[in-house]
Design a protein around this motif. Structure first.
Motif, mmCIF file in Angstrom:
data_model
loop_
_atom_site.group_PDB
_atom_site.id
_atom_site.type_symbol
_atom_site.label_atom_id
_atom_site.label_comp_id
_atom_site.label_asym_id
_atom_site.label_seq_id
_atom_site.Cartn_x
_atom_site.Cartn_y
_atom_site.Cartn_z
ATOM 1 N N THR A 33 3.441 43.503 -7.347
ATOM 2 C CA THR A 33 4.149 42.500 -8.138
ATOM 3 C C THR A 33 5.558 42.323 -7.590
ATOM 4 N N ILE A 34 5.903 41.081 -7.271
ATOM 5 C CA ILE A 34 7.254 40.772 -6.821
ATOM 6 C C ILE A 34 7.843 39.691 -7.721
ATOM 7 N N THR A 35 9.156 39.576 -7.678
ATOM 8 C CA THR A 35 9.846 38.583 -8.502
ATOM 9 C C THR A 35 10.635 37.638 -7.606
ATOM 10 N N ILE A 36 10.873 36.428 -8.112
ATOM 11 C CA ILE A 36 11.706 35.457 -7.403
ATOM 12 C C ILE A 36 12.663 34.828 -8.404
ATOM 13 N N SER A 37 13.950 34.934 -8.149
ATOM 14 C CA SER A 37 14.948 34.291 -9.011
ATOM 15 C C SER A 37 15.169 32.867 -8.509
ATOM 16 N N ASN A 38 15.349 31.938 -9.440
ATOM 17 C CA ASN A 38 15.453 30.530 -9.064
ATOM 18 C C ASN A 38 16.008 29.734 -10.235
ATOM 19 N N TRP A 39 16.434 28.497 -9.940
ATOM 20 C CA TRP A 39 16.799 27.569 -11.007
ATOM 21 C C TRP A 39 15.814 26.411 -11.086
ATOM 22 N N LEU A 40 14.862 26.348 -10.161
ATOM 23 C CA LEU A 40 13.911 25.235 -10.134
ATOM 24 C C LEU A 40 13.048 25.188 -11.389
ATOM 25 N N ALA A 89 16.031 40.093 -8.055
ATOM 26 C CA ALA A 89 14.636 39.791 -7.737
ATOM 27 C C ALA A 89 14.362 40.115 -6.273
ATOM 28 N N ASP A 90 13.075 40.295 -5.947
ATOM 29 C CA ASP A 90 12.699 40.583 -4.559
ATOM 30 C C ASP A 90 13.044 39.409 -3.649
ATOM 31 N N GLY A 125 15.670 42.488 -14.019
ATOM 32 C CA GLY A 125 14.748 42.162 -12.949
ATOM 33 C C GLY A 125 14.099 43.414 -12.441
ATOM 34 N N CYS A 126 12.864 43.277 -11.962
ATOM 35 C CA CYS A 126 12.138 44.463 -11.518
ATOM 36 C C CYS A 126 12.039 44.518 -10.016
ATOM 37 N N GLY A 127 12.746 43.628 -9.315
ATOM 38 C CA GLY A 127 12.597 43.569 -7.864
ATOM 39 C C GLY A 127 13.009 44.836 -7.164
#
Length: 458
Positions: free
Chosen positions: A62-69, A119-120, A21-23
Motif C-alpha cells: 500500500t502506497i499513498t499519493i498526496s495531491n490537490w487534484l 505520502a510515498d 500519512g502512512c507513506g
C-alpha cells in the motif's frame, strides 16, 4: 540558507496542521517488483502500463499519493480514474489518495515531510518542489527512475526538476506560456489577423498599432499588450520569461541572485516605455488581464494553455471565442529564440518512503502514454515527454500544436531556493516601483537584489 529554512519550517510547525500519512512509516510484507518498469523505451508503453505484474507473495503493498487534484472538481474524477487504472494494471500495489486543498497543500506536505509522515508519492508544482527539496524530503530519482523515461523528457523540463545535479521529481502536465492575440483587434488595426508577430520588434509594433485604436464602441480603453506588472508573486514569476527574452536572468551561472544586469534593465526599460505610452495597462495581475482580453480590450496577452478555458468562460460566448483568438509561440527577442517559462505539475518520491520502487512505478505510470492520453482527453493537459507530446492524439488542433511546439524552448523557473515564492513577491514589488511609482530602475534592482540575497542566505 539553512538558517532561513529553519525559520520558515518553525513558522509552519506553529501555524499549520499536521498531515497524517502512512507513506514513510508503513510496513508491508513484500516490495513491488521493478525490473519490468525499468525497461521502458521512449515512445513505447512500459510493462507497468501494458501488463499486470504478479505480486511476489500474493499480498499488496500500500502506497499513498498526496495531491490537490482530487480536491478540485475539474480534476477529481479523472485523477481517481487514473489511480484505478494503475491498480488494475498493478494488482500488487494499492494506492491511497491524500487530497489536500491547493491553498493548504505546500504547508501541510512540508509539515508531514519533516515529521517523517509524507505520502510515498508527492505531487507539487515548480515552486513547491523547490521548498520540498530544501526541506530534504525528496528522494533522488537518477537511478530509481528508468533511464529511458528520463531521456524522453524535454531537457528544459528535466532541468526544472534537477537540484544540485540530482533529479528529484519528474514533470507532469507542464504549462508553457505562449502568445494569444485578438484577431478582430488586429484587423481593425490594419494588421494581418492570420499572421502572428514572429519577432519581439514585430510584436511591439503590433501592440502599439492596436493601442492606437484608442477606445472601443463602449468607451473602454483598448490596450495593445497585457503584461502583469503588479500585485501578486505570479507577476515576478512570469517576468522571468521577459528577462530571458532580453538576455537577462534572475540568477547567474553560479546560482547567485543577480537582478541588476543589462538584459533585465533593458526588459524593464521596454516595459516602462509601453506602460507610459498606455500600450500596457499598469499594475494589473493576470486575472485582470484575462478579463480584458476576453472582452476585446487587449490585443496580445501571454498565458499558459489553461488560458483558452479562462477566455471562453470570461467572454460569455464559450468556444465561439476561439474564432476571435489567434495563438502562436512567444516571438524571438534578443537571444534569437522563443524565450518563455513554464509552470507545471510534478511528481516526486518521499525520501523516507519504505516503498520507493512501488512509488516510482506509480509516477512512471502517471507520466506514461496511456495515462497522459486519457488525462489529455479529459483536461487538455500537455506531456513533458517527447515521444508522447508528438503523438497525433496530443496535437488534435492547432492550439495544442502551438503549445507542444512551445515546450521545445520553454525554460524552467529559476526556483532553486526554498524561498523562491517570497523572492518573486519582491520582484513584483520592484516592477511596481518602476512602472507605477516611476523609481529608478538600477536603484530598485540593487535594493531588491540585496533583499533577496539576504533571504536566500547568499
Amino acid at each position: 540558507m539553512k538558517k532561513t529554512l529553519a525559520v520558515m519550517m518553525s513558522a509552519l510547525m506553529v501555524g499549520g496542521l499536521a498531515l497524517s500519512g502512512c507513506g514513510g512509516g508503513q510496513t508491508a510484507t513484500t516490495a513491488a517488483p521493478t525490473g519490468a518498469a525499468k525497461t521502458e523505451a521512449a515512445g513505447t508503453e512500459s510493462a507497468a502500463e501494458s501488463a499486470a505484474p504478479e505480486a511476489a507473495s500474493g499480498e499488496q503493498v500500500t502506497i499513498t499519493i498526496s495531491n490537490w487534484l482530487e480536491a478540485e472538481e475539474a480534476t477529481s474524477a479523472i485523477f481517481k480514474e487514473l489511480l484505478d487504472d494503475f491498480m488494475a494494471a498493478n494488482p500488487d500495489i494499492k494506492v491511497e489518495s491524500q487530497a489536500i486543498p491547493f491553498n493548504q497543500y505546500k504547508d501541510q506536505v512540508l509539515i508531514a515531510g519533516t515529521s517523517g509522515n509524507a505520502a510515498d508519492v508527492i505531487m507539487g508544482n515548480s515552486q513547491m518542489m523547490s521548498a520540498f527539496n530544501g526541506a530534504g524530503i525528496l528522494a533522488e530519482l537518477d537511478s530509481l527512475a528508468s533511464k529511458d523515461v528520463l531521456d524522453d523528457i524535454y531537457p528544459g523540463y528535466l532541468s526544472g526538476t534537477t537540484y544540485g545535479g540530482k533529479v528529484k521529481a519528474l514533470s507532469w502536465a507542464p504549462h508553457p506560456i505562449a502568445m494569444y492575440y485578438n484577431k478582430d483587434l488586429f484587423t481593425k488595426a490594419g494588421l494581418d489577423p492570420e499572421k502572428a508577430p514572429a519577432t519581439w520588434d514585430e510584436m511591439t509594433e503590433a501592440a502599439k498599432a492596436v493601442a492606437a485604436l484608442g477606445k472601443d464602441d463602449s468607451g473602454n480603453t483598448i490596450y495593445g499588450l497585457g503584461l502583469p506588472t503588479g500585485k501578486v508573486a505570479h507577476t515576478g514569476t512570469v517576468f522571468n520569461g521577459i528577462f530571458y527574452t532580453f538576455g537577462g536572468h534572475f540568477v547567474d551561472k553560479d546560482g547567485m541572485v543577480d537582478l541588476n544586469n543589462e538584459g533585465n534593465v533593458a526588459a524593464l526599460t521596454w516595459t516602462k516605455e509601453l506602460v507610459d505610452a498606455k500600450v500596457i495597462p499598469a499594475g494589473l495581475e493576470i486575472k485582470d488581464l484575462r478579463g480584458l482580453f476576453a472582452s476585446g480590450q487587449i490585443g496580445i496577452i501571454f498565458d499558459g494553455d489553461m488560458g483558452r478555458g479562462a477566455f471562453r468562460a470570461s467572454s460569455g460566448i464559450g468556444e465561439e471565442f476561439d474564432k476571435k483568438m489567434g495563438i502562436a509561440i512567444i516571438p524571438a527577442g534578443e537571444t534569437g529564440r522563443s524565450e518563455t517559462v513554464y509552470t507545471e505539475h510534478q511528481l516526486a518520491v518521499f525520501e523516507k518512503s519504505e516503498h520507493k520502487e512501488a512509488a516510482i512505478r506509480l509516477v512512471e505510470y502517471l507520466i506514461g502514454k496511456d495515462a497522459m492520453l486519457k488525462y489529455h482527453k479529459s483536461n487538455a493537459v500537455l506531456s513533458a515527454r517527447k515521444s508522447i507530446a508528438t503523438l497525433p492524439e496530443m496535437n488534435e488542433d492547432y492550439f495544442m500544436e502551438v503549445f507542444n511546439k512551445q515546450s521545445e524552448t520553454a525554460s524552467p523557473l529559476p526556483a532553486t531556493n526554498a524561498m523562491f515564492d517570497n523572492a518573486m513577491n519582491e520582484v513584483t514589488k520592484a516592477i511596481e516601483r518602476i512602472v507605477v511609482n516611476n523609481e529608478d530602475i538600477a536603484t530598485v534592482l540593487d535594493e531588491t537584489n540585496a533583499t533577496i540575497r539576504e533571504m536566500y542566505g547568499q
